[in-house]
Scaffold this motif. Structure first.
Motif, mmCIF file in Angstrom:
data_model
loop_
_atom_site.group_PDB
_atom_site.id
_atom_site.type_symbol
_atom_site.label_atom_id
_atom_site.label_comp_id
_atom_site.label_asym_id
_atom_site.label_seq_id
_atom_site.Cartn_x
_atom_site.Cartn_y
_atom_site.Cartn_z
ATOM 1 N N ALA A 29 36.470 20.017 -27.288
ATOM 2 C CA ALA A 29 36.743 20.690 -28.564
ATOM 3 C C ALA A 29 35.773 20.240 -29.656
ATOM 4 N N LEU A 30 35.369 18.973 -29.627
ATOM 5 C CA LEU A 30 34.385 18.490 -30.604
ATOM 6 C C LEU A 30 33.052 19.220 -30.445
ATOM 7 N N ILE A 31 32.649 19.471 -29.206
ATOM 8 C CA ILE A 31 31.409 20.208 -28.956
ATOM 9 C C ILE A 31 31.523 21.628 -29.501
ATOM 10 N N GLU A 32 32.668 22.261 -29.265
ATOM 11 C CA GLU A 32 32.871 23.647 -29.697
ATOM 12 C C GLU A 32 32.931 23.789 -31.213
ATOM 13 N N THR A 33 33.378 22.734 -31.906
ATOM 14 C CA THR A 33 33.570 22.827 -33.358
ATOM 15 C C THR A 33 32.552 22.001 -34.154
ATOM 16 N N ALA A 34 31.498 21.524 -33.493
ATOM 17 C CA ALA A 34 30.523 20.655 -34.164
ATOM 18 C C ALA A 34 29.870 21.351 -35.346
ATOM 19 N N PRO A 35 29.779 20.679 -36.481
ATOM 20 C CA PRO A 35 29.085 21.260 -37.637
ATOM 21 C C PRO A 35 27.621 21.538 -37.301
ATOM 22 N N ARG A 36 27.028 22.433 -38.039
ATOM 23 C CA ARG A 36 25.625 22.766 -37.810
ATOM 24 C C ARG A 36 24.757 21.520 -38.014
ATOM 25 N N GLY A 37 23.857 21.292 -37.089
ATOM 26 C CA GLY A 37 22.959 20.162 -37.207
ATOM 27 C C GLY A 37 23.525 18.855 -36.678
ATOM 28 N N VAL A 38 24.702 18.908 -36.038
ATOM 29 C CA VAL A 38 25.325 17.703 -35.477
ATOM 30 C C VAL A 38 25.575 17.927 -33.989
ATOM 31 N N GLY A 39 25.136 16.973 -33.174
ATOM 32 C CA GLY A 39 25.349 17.057 -31.743
ATOM 33 C C GLY A 39 26.394 16.062 -31.278
ATOM 34 N N VAL A 40 26.857 16.240 -30.059
ATOM 35 C CA VAL A 40 27.831 15.332 -29.459
ATOM 36 C C VAL A 40 27.222 14.772 -28.178
ATOM 37 N N SER A 41 27.153 13.468 -28.085
ATOM 38 C CA SER A 41 26.665 12.820 -26.872
ATOM 39 C C SER A 41 27.758 11.924 -26.312
ATOM 40 N N GLY A 42 27.565 11.433 -25.099
ATOM 41 C CA GLY A 42 28.580 10.624 -24.453
ATOM 42 C C GLY A 42 28.099 9.230 -24.119
ATOM 43 N N ILE A 43 29.049 8.310 -24.045
ATOM 44 C CA ILE A 43 28.805 6.939 -23.591
ATOM 45 C C ILE A 43 29.749 6.711 -22.420
ATOM 46 N N VAL A 44 29.226 6.292 -21.289
ATOM 47 C CA VAL A 44 30.059 6.154 -20.106
ATOM 48 C C VAL A 44 29.714 4.878 -19.352
ATOM 49 N N ALA A 45 30.720 4.260 -18.766
ATOM 50 C CA ALA A 45 30.501 3.084 -17.924
ATOM 51 C C ALA A 45 29.746 3.496 -16.667
ATOM 52 N N SER A 46 29.113 2.518 -16.029
ATOM 53 C CA SER A 46 28.421 2.786 -14.769
ATOM 54 C C SER A 46 29.404 3.392 -13.773
ATOM 55 N N SER A 47 29.009 4.525 -13.179
ATOM 56 C CA SER A 47 29.929 5.290 -12.336
ATOM 57 C C SER A 47 29.180 5.877 -11.149
ATOM 58 N N PRO A 48 29.881 6.308 -10.124
ATOM 59 C CA PRO A 48 29.232 7.016 -9.006
ATOM 60 C C PRO A 48 28.584 8.312 -9.504
ATOM 61 N N ASP A 49 27.568 8.758 -8.797
ATOM 62 C CA ASP A 49 26.844 9.960 -9.205
ATOM 63 C C ASP A 49 27.757 11.176 -9.319
ATOM 64 N N GLU A 50 28.763 11.267 -8.447
ATOM 65 C CA GLU A 50 29.642 12.436 -8.522
ATOM 66 C C GLU A 50 30.422 12.481 -9.829
ATOM 67 N N GLU A 51 30.681 11.309 -10.426
ATOM 68 C CA GLU A 51 31.382 11.298 -11.712
ATOM 69 C C GLU A 51 30.453 11.747 -12.832
ATOM 70 N N TYR A 52 29.185 11.373 -12.763
ATOM 71 C CA TYR A 52 28.227 11.874 -13.755
ATOM 72 C C TYR A 52 28.110 13.393 -13.649
ATOM 73 N N ARG A 53 28.063 13.891 -12.408
ATOM 74 C CA ARG A 53 27.966 15.340 -12.218
ATOM 75 C C ARG A 53 29.214 16.044 -12.731
ATOM 76 N N ARG A 54 30.365 15.419 -12.550
ATOM 77 C CA ARG A 54 31.607 16.027 -13.020
ATOM 78 C C ARG A 54 31.633 16.091 -14.543
#
Length: 376
Positions: A29-54
């Motif tokens: 929802a944050l991605i869908e409602t982001a103000p103009r000029g603002v992006g959303v990125s993620g921080i994630v713990a080390s995970s199996p590749d399938e979790e990154y793909r998911r």
């Protein structure tokens, strides 16, 4: 371009935890409602590749994904002890207390801000219902949040009041509720799924782990009470348990309890929609998502008088006072029986529940989150 970095805790799991689902829905929802000029990125713990793909599949609008070299357990320990530096700077939003908090100068650098989320006050109000290690970690991270967080999000006013009594966050607490998953909808093949799950024609449903704070043990005792209705109890999300032992301990006939484990959204929706009554017997609660999920799918709900449930459900459920612990199971049994015996009451609860569930949606949650960061 400004960036809001969101901690994607457990989002990539095949069966995300409650926090994982919350983080996924909020970030979407944050991605869908982001103000103009603002992006959303993620921080994630080390995970199996399938979790990154998911994660990439579930959040296609994510600007970037910072992959820590530490797994979740290592990351939790590192952040708890202050090893928190991340590449770059800017806003950080943590959908839990798992957050890279450190001393920063927001007055001179207003773009650098940290917001954490506390979903329930159970570690302080009912610590005996949690593992000691979990209580210690939550309290340690809350102390770091007290020192370094610019704001603390809680899901209900009830949690805000309970948390304020335990930790002095001053004016930094902000109430922003969650909502039901956008993917929890009844599929077209309802009958086939109900048959595959082994759902009986009438049943009582409870969703949640077999933990004292969630009241599932009390519900088992309630179903074994002489006042209880003679219908099966379906449990979702209780994990790997010995059902025969549970039935024996609660004086239930063999086969009376059906444990379905963790279900995908389509099957969970069917379980809710087909239930004669859904019971949320929590002793301690932060939000009570199963109650809202059940209401949204038209199931009548019986719930405890835990403050958060009273707030979320309003007058849409049948309330059972916790009062003395010894008498609680019988009061649950009486309430369940009253709904099963009274079609008019069940219909009334169903209608009220659907109306109440419409008051919560993820777009509103995301817009309030963006406003919080703007206010900071």
């Amino acid at each position: 371009m400004s960036t809001l970095r969101v901690v994607l805790d457990q989002v990539g799991s095949a069966q995300p935890s409650g926090i994982g689902r919350y983080a996924l829905e909020l970030t979407r929802a944050l991605i869908e409602t982001a103000p103009r000029g603002v992006g959303v990125s993620g921080i994630v713990a080390s995970s199996p590749d399938e979790e990154y793909r998911r994660i990439a599949q579930e959040l296609p609008g994510l600007a970037s994904l910072h992959k820590s070299s530490l797994d979740r357990r290592q990351l939790a320990a590192a952040w708890q002890h202050g090893f928190t530096r991340l590449p770059g700077n800017g806003m950080v939003h943590a959908p839990s207390l798992l957050a890279p908090l450190y001393n920063h100068d927001r007055l001179n650098n207003p773009g650098e801000q940290f917001v954490v989320t506390v979903h329930e006050a159970t570690p302080w109000t009912h610590p005996e219902t949690l593992a000691p290690r979990a209580v210690a970690w939550h309290k340690a991270m809350a102390r770091r949040a007290q020192r370094y967080a610019d704001a603390v999000v809680v899901p209900t006013h009830a949690v805000a009041e309970e948390l304020a009594e335990a930790v002095d966050f001053g004016e930094r607490i902000r109430v922003i509720a969650g909502a039901v998953s956008s993917e929890l909808t009844v599929p077209h093949d309802v009958d086939a799924r109900a048959q595959a799950l082994g759902l009986p024609e009438r049943y009582v449903l409870a969703v949640g782990p077999l933990e004292k704070r969630k009241g599932i043990p009390d519900l088992l005792w309630a179903m074994g009470d002489v006042h209880a209705p003679d219908v099966p109890l379906v449990l979702v999300g209780v994990g790997d348990v010995d059902i025969e032992q549970l039935e024996h301990q609660a004086h239930l006939d063999a086969g009376r309890v059906i444990a379905l484990g963790t279900l995908p959204d389509a099957d969970l929706a069917v379980a809710y929609a087909r239930a004669s009554v859904v019971v949320v017997p929590s002793i301690s609660e932060g939000f009570g998502l199963p109650a809202l999920e059940a209401m949204g799918l038209g199931a009548p709900v019986v719930h405890s008088d835990a403050p958060a449930l009273l707030e979320v459900c309003a007058d849409a459920g049948l309330i059972v006072p916790r009062l003395d612990a010894a008498g609680y199971p019988r009061r649950l049994a009486d309430a369940i029986q009253s709904v099963l015996d009274d079609d008019a009451l069940a219909t009334q609860l169903s209608v009220r529940g659907r109306d109440r569930a419409r008051a919560y949606n993820w777009r509103d949650s995301a817009e309030k989150t963006w406003q919080l960061h703007a206010d900071l």
